[in-house]
Scaffold this motif. Sequence first.
Motif, PDB file in Angstrom:
ATOM      1  N   UNK A   1       0.855  -1.191   0.000  1.00  0.00           N
ATOM      2  CA  UNK A   1       0.000   0.000   0.000  1.00  0.00           C
ATOM      3  C   UNK A   1       0.892   1.242   0.000  1.00  0.00           C
ATOM      4  N   UNK A   2       0.741   2.079  -0.999  1.00  0.00           N
ATOM      5  CA  UNK A   2       1.489   3.339  -1.056  1.00  0.00           C
ATOM      6  C   UNK A   2       0.593   4.471  -0.565  1.00  0.00           C
ATOM      7  N   UNK A   3       0.999   5.106   0.508  1.00  0.00           N
ATOM      8  CA  UNK A   3       0.213   6.181   1.107  1.00  0.00           C
ATOM      9  C   UNK A   3       0.790   7.523   0.652  1.00  0.00           C
ATOM     10  N   UNK A   4       0.054   8.216  -0.193  1.00  0.00           N
ATOM     11  CA  UNK A   4       0.577   9.427  -0.837  1.00  0.00           C
ATOM     12  C   UNK A   4       0.173  10.706  -0.126  1.00  0.00           C
TER      13      UNK A   4
ATOM     14  N   UNK B   1       5.616  20.224  -2.054  1.00  0.00           N
ATOM     15  CA  UNK B   1       4.835  19.219  -2.756  1.00  0.00           C
ATOM     16  C   UNK B   1       5.740  18.090  -3.244  1.00  0.00           C
ATOM     17  N   UNK B   2       5.140  16.925  -3.441  1.00  0.00           N
ATOM     18  CA  UNK B   2       5.903  15.786  -3.920  1.00  0.00           C
ATOM     19  C   UNK B   2       6.074  15.801  -5.430  1.00  0.00           C
ATOM     20  N   UNK B   3       7.028  15.009  -5.920  1.00  0.00           N
ATOM     21  CA  UNK B   3       7.223  14.843  -7.354  1.00  0.00           C
ATOM     22  C   UNK B   3       6.865  13.410  -7.734  1.00  0.00           C
TER      23      UNK B   3
ATOM     24  N   UNK C   1       7.053   8.412  -6.644  1.00  0.00           N
ATOM     25  CA  UNK C   1       6.074   7.324  -6.710  1.00  0.00           C
ATOM     26  C   UNK C   1       6.546   6.241  -7.669  1.00  0.00           C
ATOM     27  N   UNK C   2       7.027   6.647  -8.841  1.00  0.00           N
ATOM     28  CA  UNK C   2       7.490   5.641  -9.809  1.00  0.00           C
ATOM     29  C   UNK C   2       8.670   4.854  -9.257  1.00  0.00           C
TER      30      UNK C   2
ATOM     31  N   UNK D   1       4.710   7.969   1.071  1.00  0.00           N
ATOM     32  CA  UNK D   1       5.382   8.870   0.121  1.00  0.00           C
ATOM     33  C   UNK D   1       4.661  10.206   0.254  1.00  0.00           C
ATOM     34  N   UNK D   2       4.942  10.876   1.343  1.00  0.00           N
ATOM     35  CA  UNK D   2       4.138  12.059   1.698  1.00  0.00           C
ATOM     36  C   UNK D   2       4.948  13.189   2.318  1.00  0.00           C
TER      37      UNK D   2
END
Length: 227
Positions: A165-168, A196-198, A202-203, A222-223
């Motif tokens: 599970x990826x928590x963004x 902010x994230x890039x 995530x990739x 990923x936050x």
Amino acid sequence: MAIKPTICIFGAGSEIARNIFKNNFKGYNILPYSSYTNIKKVKDLKLVRYKNANQVLESINKLKTSKISLIFFNNLSLHNLLINKSKTELLEEINEGLLSPHEVVRKILPIMINKSWGRIIFIGSSRALKGDSGISGYMTSKYATLGYCKSISKEYGKFGITSNYLSLGLFKKNLLKKVKNNDYKNIIRNTDTRNLGDFKSISNAIKFIINSDYVTGSTINIDGGYM
């Protein structure tokens, strides 16, 4: 000639999914499914209109691929206070976030078991896991999906199938249009990096999971340290 591994993306019409997959996964068969109503207007990723889980099964069987990854970007958030939240709204959010992915997982798991390899990744939200006003249905959906993710890991990890599970957090581009100004400021204020994230973050995480046999049942944040 080696057969390429396959990545099936659900909710691929979202901007975040398109930005992740339009250039970063060469060497993979990409099957991007979307129920996005303006699918013809999307130019940066050739989308496939999602009909049902049988459609996905047929596409995978045609490819005869040995390694299959399922990535679910599915989400629906109908902003409403609990006192105004109808049962219909709640069911719509749970259906999009959990029940629709479940139908796909059920269809594809037998192939993964037969191949002794599979990757299932759910894209979640740190804001939903933390909690916020007006997103009770979205939160319920994401927590249910997290539990579902861990159940897959417990039941099918022994077959070489991982579930994570990826928590963004909050990312760049047009996603910001959906966040109210005060909410945006609060998120930034509560993020360690104060920015902010890039999409590359995530990739990178997705590639890490796909290439890792021993990472399963995990929630990967990923936050930017959103608390």
